[in-house]
Motif scaffolding. Sequence first.
Motif, PDB file in Angstrom:
ATOM      1  N   GLY A 130       0.772  -1.237   0.000  1.00  0.00           N
ATOM      2  CA  GLY A 130       0.000   0.000   0.000  1.00  0.00           C
ATOM      3  C   GLY A 130       0.801   1.283   0.000  1.00  0.00           C
ATOM      4  O   GLY A 130       0.280   2.333   0.376  1.00  0.00           O
ATOM      5  N   ARG A 149      -3.627   9.237  -9.167  1.00  0.00           N
ATOM      6  CA  ARG A 149      -3.735   8.766  -7.802  1.00  0.00           C
ATOM      7  C   ARG A 149      -4.676   7.550  -7.709  1.00  0.00           C
ATOM      8  O   ARG A 149      -4.373   6.548  -7.062  1.00  0.00           O
ATOM      9  N   THR A 150      -5.807   7.655  -8.391  1.00  0.00           N
ATOM     10  CA  THR A 150      -6.780   6.566  -8.374  1.00  0.00           C
ATOM     11  C   THR A 150      -6.190   5.288  -8.954  1.00  0.00           C
ATOM     12  O   THR A 150      -6.313   4.200  -8.396  1.00  0.00           O
ATOM     13  N   ASN A 183      -3.526   3.665  -6.830  1.00  0.00           N
ATOM     14  CA  ASN A 183      -4.142   2.941  -5.735  1.00  0.00           C
ATOM     15  C   ASN A 183      -4.591   1.563  -6.133  1.00  0.00           C
ATOM     16  O   ASN A 183      -4.488   0.601  -5.380  1.00  0.00           O
ATOM     17  N   LYS A 239     -10.023  18.428  -3.778  1.00  0.00           N
ATOM     18  CA  LYS A 239     -10.033  16.969  -3.618  1.00  0.00           C
ATOM     19  C   LYS A 239      -8.594  16.427  -3.613  1.00  0.00           C
ATOM     20  O   LYS A 239      -8.216  15.641  -2.742  1.00  0.00           O
ATOM     21  N   LEU A 298      -6.468  14.521  -0.502  1.00  0.00           N
ATOM     22  CA  LEU A 298      -5.867  13.186  -0.623  1.00  0.00           C
ATOM     23  C   LEU A 298      -4.391  13.224  -0.256  1.00  0.00           C
ATOM     24  O   LEU A 298      -3.861  12.280   0.312  1.00  0.00           O
ATOM     25  N   ASN A 320      -3.969  13.015   3.687  1.00  0.00           N
ATOM     26  CA  ASN A 320      -3.972  11.719   4.382  1.00  0.00           C
ATOM     27  C   ASN A 320      -3.678  10.578   3.398  1.00  0.00           C
ATOM     28  O   ASN A 320      -4.572   9.923   2.906  1.00  0.00           O
ATOM     29  N   PRO A 321      -2.395  10.372   3.125  1.00  0.00           N
ATOM     30  CA  PRO A 321      -2.016   9.423   2.091  1.00  0.00           C
ATOM     31  C   PRO A 321      -2.384   7.974   2.424  1.00  0.00           C
ATOM     32  O   PRO A 321      -2.686   7.206   1.545  1.00  0.00           O
ATOM     33  N   LYS A 352      -5.030   5.913   4.066  1.00  0.00           N
ATOM     34  CA  LYS A 352      -6.264   5.511   4.730  1.00  0.00           C
ATOM     35  C   LYS A 352      -6.208   3.995   4.776  1.00  0.00           C
ATOM     36  O   LYS A 352      -6.541   3.310   3.821  1.00  0.00           O
ATOM     37  N   ASP A 362      -7.705   1.552   6.121  1.00  0.00           N
ATOM     38  CA  ASP A 362      -8.800   0.587   6.265  1.00  0.00           C
ATOM     39  C   ASP A 362      -9.258  -0.050   4.962  1.00  0.00           C
ATOM     40  O   ASP A 362      -9.759  -1.157   4.958  1.00  0.00           O
ATOM     41  N   GLY A 363      -9.081   0.635   3.845  1.00  0.00           N
ATOM     42  CA  GLY A 363      -9.718   0.184   2.619  1.00  0.00           C
ATOM     43  C   GLY A 363      -9.079  -1.014   1.937  1.00  0.00           C
ATOM     44  O   GLY A 363      -9.761  -1.769   1.276  1.00  0.00           O
TER      45      GLY A 363
END
Lengths: 244, 208
Positions: B48, B100-101, B104, B194, B198, B201-202, B204, B206-207
């Motif tokens: 991640g 970014r999307t 990820n 937006k 992002l 908080n690079p 997150k 939990d996801g």
Amino acid sequence: MTGETMMRKRRAGLTGLIAGALMLSGPAFAQQPVNDPFEGFNRAMFAVNEGLDTVAVKPIAQAYDFVTPLPVRAGVGDFFGNILDVRNVLNNTLQGKLSDAGIDLGRLLINSTIGIFGLFDVASELGLQRHDEDFGQTLAVWGWENSSFMFWPLVGPRTVRDTGGLIVDIYTDPTWYTLNKSVATRNSLAALRFVDVRASLLPSDKVVDEAALDKYAYVRDAYLQRRRNQIFDGSPPRLEDVLD
Amino acid sequence: MMKKLIVFAFATLLASFAQAQTAPDVLVKQVTEEVLEIVRKDRDIQNGNAKKAIELVDAKVIPHFNFQHMTALAVGKDWRKASPQQQQQLTSEFKTLLVRTYSNALTGYKNQKVVYKPFRMNPGDTEVVVRTEVQQPGNQPVQLDYSLEKLDSGWKVYDVSVAGISLVTNYRDQFGQEVRNSGIDGLIKAIATKNKSLEGNPAKADGK
């Protein structure tokens, strides 16, 4: 547009005509504004669902994802996939896609026997690809192409058409009948399937969270695009391009 | 000195020529395999590390994308109302968001296999769709299609769709809403905000 001609050839009779008409009306279909007359209600339900997901559904799915080894996950996925093939045979037949229905029937027979009650997707290994169809898609092929968007708690995004389709799908699901005598087993299976589906969506959560300016609109438009893609069996007509 | 320069110019010309010659399906396959090869070996990305994933995408994937066209597609009719400068700002902000999307999505990699669907094109085609499929045990295969156009600099991707969902046109309604509410500049600001959130908080975590 080789995809279109190919698809036209594959379909016969009345269904072919309907599908052809649908495809010709493609660009108009694409330019229509988003069909969401119940947006206020839907956004409220979306918020309810997000709450439920955060406090209950997602943690359960994460726990399931964490404790279940990959081979078991694969088996569960294949088992439910095999049951779905019953629906695929039925709806391919209703849409006049008889060769696809035949292949899905072959898949069902192979996976239920050699694949040990569907725990292994042997048919895919043999190169028999699934043709995913449900009753909502059948209604679209029959002519109900444009339907208002709905968002239901737990169920998630649907259209009015696909909500009706879902009810038919549930009643044509063999687990509903074969396990009707054992309600506990049937409900456990339904719960397992629900958690398994939610778990399979976990990786996309972060993507949607980060990508969307407005999460509700993002999820809604993604659902509508995906359905359009499914209705056109993976080759929908292109949206108009503003640079052309 | 002059000779060196000529050799250099010639080599650059050859290189760009070779790139223009790469068929779109070959290009998609090369880039996909190259990126997956790196991700398979990189524990950080698998765990991640968004920054590393973005660097990878920047280096290997971005050169093959036409972000101006992507942004125009995402904005739709309002694109023509935007000044060249606004178009440039929109493109830059949207690029940041998309990169970014995508990056990820790479950090979620778990032994998926990419299968390349049969590809046909006519010699004169300048727009094609290259179809691939991501396969994963126990999950339905996911359709992953790339729309490419032929430019002087070679074939460039201008749309990507996952399971039939275009990651580009899926923004149309959201962008249109922003423009109706607060104009083109409002949209630029909304995407920029937006992007900033992002950055803030690079991880997150939990996801997954």
